[in-house]
Structure formats: C-alpha cells, structure tokens
Motif scaffolding. Structure first.
Motif, PDB file in Angstrom:
ATOM      1  N   ASN A  85      45.195  60.916  -1.428  1.00 32.98           N
ATOM      2  CA  ASN A  85      44.776  59.597  -1.934  1.00 32.98           C
ATOM      3  C   ASN A  85      43.749  58.950  -1.012  1.00 32.98           C
ATOM      4  O   ASN A  85      42.870  58.210  -1.469  1.00 32.98           O
ATOM      5  CB  ASN A  85      45.985  58.666  -2.057  1.00 32.98           C
ATOM      6  CG  ASN A  85      46.955  59.105  -3.136  1.00 32.98           C
ATOM      7  OD1 ASN A  85      46.717  60.090  -3.830  1.00 32.98           O
ATOM      8  ND2 ASN A  85      48.057  58.393  -3.267  1.00 32.98           N
ATOM      9  N   SER A 111      49.534  61.040   0.526  1.00 31.34           N
ATOM     10  CA  SER A 111      48.854  60.014   1.341  1.00 31.34           C
ATOM     11  C   SER A 111      47.471  60.514   1.754  1.00 31.34           C
ATOM     12  O   SER A 111      46.472  59.784   1.675  1.00 31.34           O
ATOM     13  CB  SER A 111      49.651  59.701   2.605  1.00 31.34           C
ATOM     14  OG  SER A 111      50.882  59.159   2.250  1.00 31.34           O
ATOM     15  N   GLU A 113      48.602  55.837  -5.776  1.00 29.25           N
ATOM     16  CA  GLU A 113      49.545  55.297  -4.792  1.00 29.25           C
ATOM     17  C   GLU A 113      50.866  54.907  -5.461  1.00 29.25           C
ATOM     18  O   GLU A 113      51.946  55.195  -4.951  1.00 29.25           O
ATOM     19  CB  GLU A 113      48.944  54.058  -4.114  1.00 29.25           C
ATOM     20  CG  GLU A 113      47.945  54.379  -3.035  1.00 29.25           C
ATOM     21  CD  GLU A 113      48.599  55.015  -1.811  1.00 29.25           C
ATOM     22  OE1 GLU A 113      49.460  54.380  -1.207  1.00 29.25           O
ATOM     23  OE2 GLU A 113      48.236  56.162  -1.479  1.00 29.25           O
ATOM     24  N   ALA A 146      54.052  50.201  -3.961  1.00 30.72           N
ATOM     25  CA  ALA A 146      53.107  50.761  -3.005  1.00 30.72           C
ATOM     26  C   ALA A 146      52.549  49.626  -2.184  1.00 30.72           C
ATOM     27  O   ALA A 146      52.457  48.493  -2.663  1.00 30.72           O
ATOM     28  CB  ALA A 146      51.981  51.485  -3.731  1.00 30.72           C
ATOM     29  N   ARG A 161      53.271  57.866  -6.487  1.00 27.82           N
ATOM     30  CA  ARG A 161      53.456  58.882  -5.443  1.00 27.82           C
ATOM     31  C   ARG A 161      54.709  59.715  -5.658  1.00 27.82           C
ATOM     32  O   ARG A 161      54.696  60.929  -5.506  1.00 27.82           O
ATOM     33  CB  ARG A 161      53.620  58.222  -4.074  1.00 27.82           C
ATOM     34  CG  ARG A 161      52.571  57.296  -3.640  1.00 27.82           C
ATOM     35  CD  ARG A 161      53.037  56.427  -2.480  1.00 27.82           C
ATOM     36  NE  ARG A 161      53.556  57.243  -1.405  1.00 27.82           N
ATOM     37  CZ  ARG A 161      52.791  57.843  -0.496  1.00 27.82           C
ATOM     38  NH1 ARG A 161      51.498  57.686  -0.522  1.00 27.82           N
ATOM     39  NH2 ARG A 161      53.329  58.583   0.440  1.00 27.82           N
TER      40      ARG A 161
END
Ligand code: NAP
Length: 517
Positions: free
Chosen positions: A142, A139, A113, A21, A116
């Motif tokens: 988060n 996204s 992250e 990430a 994911r």
C-alpha cells in the motif's frame, strides 16, 4: 477520533463489515468488502476467458482448492491490450492531469488500507505466508500506492539555458503509453502496486499478469481499484495458468500497442523477455533473482547480526528475492554466531500461516520443495555439515520444509552458487575482508547484499566494493517505498520505488522553440 471516510461519488458494493485504518494519523471507519473474485478484469468489466477455461488455486498449507479463475490466452490478452491502448489514446487518459491521477491513487490507497484484513486472508490462503507477514506485505504494498499518488504531482520537466538567444529549450516528461506488468507469486500484492501505481501516476495504462499461484490477491486489489473509480481500460488484469504464460509474455513484449514491459521474476524468464523486447526496441524494466551475501565481520554486534539474519532469511520462508542466500561469517566469531542463530531457528513456529503465531509456512509449490530438497541433498553428499534441519516436514503438509542451517559449504555446491528460495541458512567461513569480498562478488547476481561491522573504515570500504544494487549495513530489512529497489549484473535493469520508479514509465521529450523574436 474516528470519522467516516468520504471518498466522493463512489459507492461500495457487497459490504461485509467494518474496517478500521489509521491513515496519516486520522482514524477511518469504512465498511469492508468480500474481495475474492473468480473473473479477470478487462476494460472495466469482470470477464472469463473466451475459451471458457479456468484453473484452480490451492492453499499450499493443505493443498485444498480455494478458488478458480479464468485461464486466459493470447486472444484475451490482445483484447486487454486493445482496451488499455484505447483508454490511453482515444478515451483521453493521456490527457489526464497529475492531480486527477493522484486523487484516484489516493482513493485506491484508502480502500486498500481499510480492507487489509480481507486482503491478508486471501494472500495467506493462496501463498501460505503467515498472516502477520501478509499484513506486513500489505503495509509495504500500500505504501507504494500512497507514495506514487504523491509523486504523480512532481513529475517535473526542465527549462534548459539555451546557447542561442532566439531559442527556448524545454524537456518535458510524457507517459510512454500501455505498460505490460508481469509479477511473481512471492509478493502477490507489493509487486503489483510497486509497478502499477508508478505507471498510473506517470499517466500510463496497464495490463497486469499475476503469477499462476497467486491471482486472487491481484484480483482483490483490482476490485478495490474498480471501486476507486479508475476509468475503463486504465487498469486491466488477466489471469492465466503456467501453460499460457510464455505465449502471453511474448505477446506483451511484441505487441506494437504495448510501450513498456516491467517484469519481476526469475533471471531465466527475464532474459527471455529482454530478448523478445529487442525486436521492437521496447523499453523493459527487470527485477530479477538474487544471490545475496550476508557477511558478518568480527567487529559486528552479534545480537544485531543474528536478528538481521533471521529477518533476512526467514521472511516468507526464505522465498524473497533479497533473502540472504550465502552467509559469510568471519573465523573468530563463526562458532558463536552459528550457536546463537541455531537457537533462534529451533524456536521458529511452523504451520498453517492462518494460525496465530506461525512464523514459517509452506513453500509455494512442489517444484520449490523439490528444488530446496535437491540443493540440501547435493550439499550433504559433497560434505557439508547439517547443523539443524535438512528435511521435509510431512507432518505439517506436503509443502513444508524444516528451517535448516548448513555449514562447511564449498564452491562446487548448488547451495553456494544458486538462489535457494527456501528456509536454508548456508554458511561459508572466511578469514579476511578481501576473501569475503572475493566470495561475495563471485556471482553474476547483484540484487541485495548485507554486512555487519562496527569498524567505520571497513563499513565505507565494503559499501563501495560490494557488487549489489542494494546494501543493508547492520540491517536485515531494507525495503521501503522511498528507496530505489533494483539490482546490477544479471539481477536486472531499472529501479522501482523512490522518485526513480516513475522513470520506467515516462520518456523525456525535448522541445526546441526556435526563431523567437
Ligand atoms: P518466474 O517463473 O520467472 O515467474 C514470474 C512471472 O513470470 C509469473 O507471472 C510467471 O507466470 C511469468 N512467466 C513464467 N514464464 C514466463 C514466460 N516465458 N514469459 C512471460 N512470463 C512468464 O519467477 P517465480 O518463480 O514466479 O519467482 C521467483 C523469482 O523471482 C526468483 O528468482 C526471485 O528472486 C525473483 N524475484 C525478484 C524480485 C525483485 O524485485 N528483483 C522480487 C520477487 C521475486 P506463471 O506463474 O504462470 O508461471
């Protein structure tokens, strides 16, 4: 440069691979985890229902069972409320510092992250959302955790100039206590993080009830919250089937140990919860259904308007609360707009969301398919024109509906008045700005609205007069952690995201220091 993320004293269990990430420009490598859980999470423990009951979760793309979770009832929820209450009062969470809460939220954010891909896999399997959209929601979801980790340290009070020389007046913000959070299936990740991270940043503890259709994503987030190290009882998630939803909702609204409710879902259920909270004068935030107008004026850039229409309408197969619901197209450009939009709709790739390139997955369940089919049939019978689509797509699976465009809508059609929540573009032709505004505002819903215009005076006029809580001006995708999300009229009360999202979970206490010498 890739570095190994160090998150202090926590250790990961059941690592399965390596996740990458990039967070704030720094590349991170970390082992990823199996996140699919089959138990709920109460007082820091993974638990089943006391009754021993479970229910199955199915993949809407093929209706195969992908997991089971506890079917909890009010006894289980009472225990979860008790653990959140004890964590807040007896175990001292109410005394936690903003810095401590921010650090925990940041750890959770980093774990979210890094994991994911695994969360996206689970989300697509239980919601049918195309994998690219699941990653997009992750996204977005988060970003609330990161945002509220940052906001936690800026929950400022005020020192107020006093009218008497021997007094000092202060306003401080304190967490309300236990927050009950009830979330829908259409954004199984973001609707949880948008509420839970704001509540925790404010210093509250939470009891979360995800939707029957999508508890696995909620439990995956919970596994990572456990790894992040929230103290026992701060973060509780209870799972239940639809048959227990009403009694659980009533308990959360009526329990004296719950200080606030935050609900995202239908206006019908929101209205019921609002009533149930009235006995205890309980604070409630409501993010409810919409009926978004999408207006294209003749001065608009048609390419941008068509792109915006596709983004706003077909994300999550039309199942978002801010999906464009009524397309109002000005007379002079109507036919050209329909022709261009129809070409884009024909090109959409339909299928199982886990397959590469799929843009349109299934609807969430049979009740949604029946609703969309009924709306389209109702419009057809009353004289609407189906330009493209209009049918179920059983060759893909029982829950698929064809992306559809329908013109010649009239105000007696259900498509005109109600939220569709499906991949159907319904078009109304208008002549003047006044007529467009009259049609757009003739709804008791007021969540989002969109319009396209290159006339600056019109942009200012319509922005002011359109009766919605959020407006996309020459833009079809408007959500962001930094923005205040919420509606007016029957679309809800309160705001989520932005600096205002914290306000749902704090109260202002006025301190008057008198007789000062
Ligand atoms: P829903 O039926 O209202 O369900 C939402 C949540 O409430 C689910 O967890 C559901 O549990 C629970 N629930 C159902 N009946 C309840 C009751 N009597 N008491 C307490 N909880 C109850 O809505 P949905 O069909 O899942 O979601 C679609 C709606 O949500 C649409 O209208 C959409 O516009 C709206 N929405 C709004 C926003 C926003 O931010 N404004 C965002 C997303 C969606 P079960 O799943 O077990 O029934």
């Amino acid at each position: 440069m890739a570095i190994l993320l160090s998150l202090g004293r926590f250790t990961l269990g059941r690592a399965v691979g390596v996740g990458f990430a990039k967070i704030n420009g720094i590349s991170l490598i970390r082992r990823t985890m199996h996140l699919q859980q089959n138990q709920a999470f109460v007082n820091g423990k993974w638990v089943g229902a006391r009754s021993g009951e479970t229910f199955e979760i199915t993949n809407p793309a093929n209706e195969q069972v992908i997991g089971t979770v506890p079917d909890m009832d009010v006894d289980d929820v009472n225990e979860a409320i008790g653990s959140a209450y004890d964590a807040f009062y007896d175990k001292g969470w109410h005394n936690s510092t903003a810095k401590e809460r921010a650090a925990l939220l940041k750890k959770w954010f980093h774990l979210l992250e890094i994991n994911r891909q695994e969360i996206a896999r689970i989300m697509t399997a239980e919601s049918g959302k195309p994998i690219a959209e699941s990653l997009g929601e992750i996204s977005y979801g988060n970003s609330f955790v990161e945002w509220f980790a940052e906001e936690a340290r800026r929950i400022y009070g005020e020192i107020v100039p006093t009218p008497q020389a021997n007094r000092q007046m202060m306003l401080v913000k304190q967490p309300v206590g236990v927050a009950g959070l009830i979330t829908p299936w259409n954004f199984p990740h973001a609707m949880i993080t948008r509420k839970a991270s704001a509540a925790i940043a404010a210093g509250c503890t939470v009891v979360i009830k995800p939707a029957e259709d999508t508890p696995l994503t909620a439990l995956a987030l919970t596994k990572l919250a456990e790894e992040a190290g929230f103290p026992k009882g701060v973060f509780n998630v209870i799972t239940s089937s639809r048959k227990n939803a009403a009694s659980i909702g009533e308990l959360l609204c009526k329990s004296e140990k719950v200080a606030a409710i935050s609900f995202t879902g239908s206006t019908e259920v929101g209205r019921l919860l609002y009533k149930q909270c009235s006995d205890g004068i309980k604070r409630i935030g409501l993010e409810l259904g919409g009926n978004a107008p999408f207006i294209v004026f003749s001065s608009a850039d048609l390419d941008k308007a068509v792109t915006g229409a596709m983004n706003s309408k077909f994300r999550n197969c039309g199942q978002t609360c801010i999906s464009a619901n009524r397309f109002l197209i000005q007379d002079e450009i109507h036919d050209e707009f329909i022709a261009r939009l129809t070409e884009k709709i024909k090109a959409l790739k339909i299928g199982d969301g886990s397959h590469d390139g799929v843009q349109i997955g299934p609807l969430i369940n049979h009740s949604q398919v029946n609703k969309v089919t009924e709306f389209v049939e109702d419009a057809k019978q009353k004289g609407a024109h189906v330009v493209y689509g209009g049918h179920q797509l059983s060759q893909h699976g029982a829950l698929f509906f064809e992306p559809t465009i329908i013109t010649h809508l009239r105000d007696d059609m259900r498509l005109y008045k109600e939220e569709i929540f499906g991949p159907v573009v319904s078009v109304i032709r208008f002549k003047t700005e006044e007529e467009a505004l009259q049609i757009a505002n003739a709804s008791q819903r007021g969540l989002a609205g969109y319009f396209y215009s290159n006339d600056l005076n019109q942009v200012f006029r319509v922005s002011k007069l359109l009766e919605t809580g959020m407006i996309g001006i020459n833009e079809g995708l408007i959500s962001s952690a930094e923005a205040a999300f919420g509606g007016i009229k029957e679309s809800g009360i309160g705001r989520e995201g932005s600096k205002y999202g914290i306000d749902e979970y704090v109260y202002i206490k006025y301190l008057c220091y008198g007789s000062l010498e």
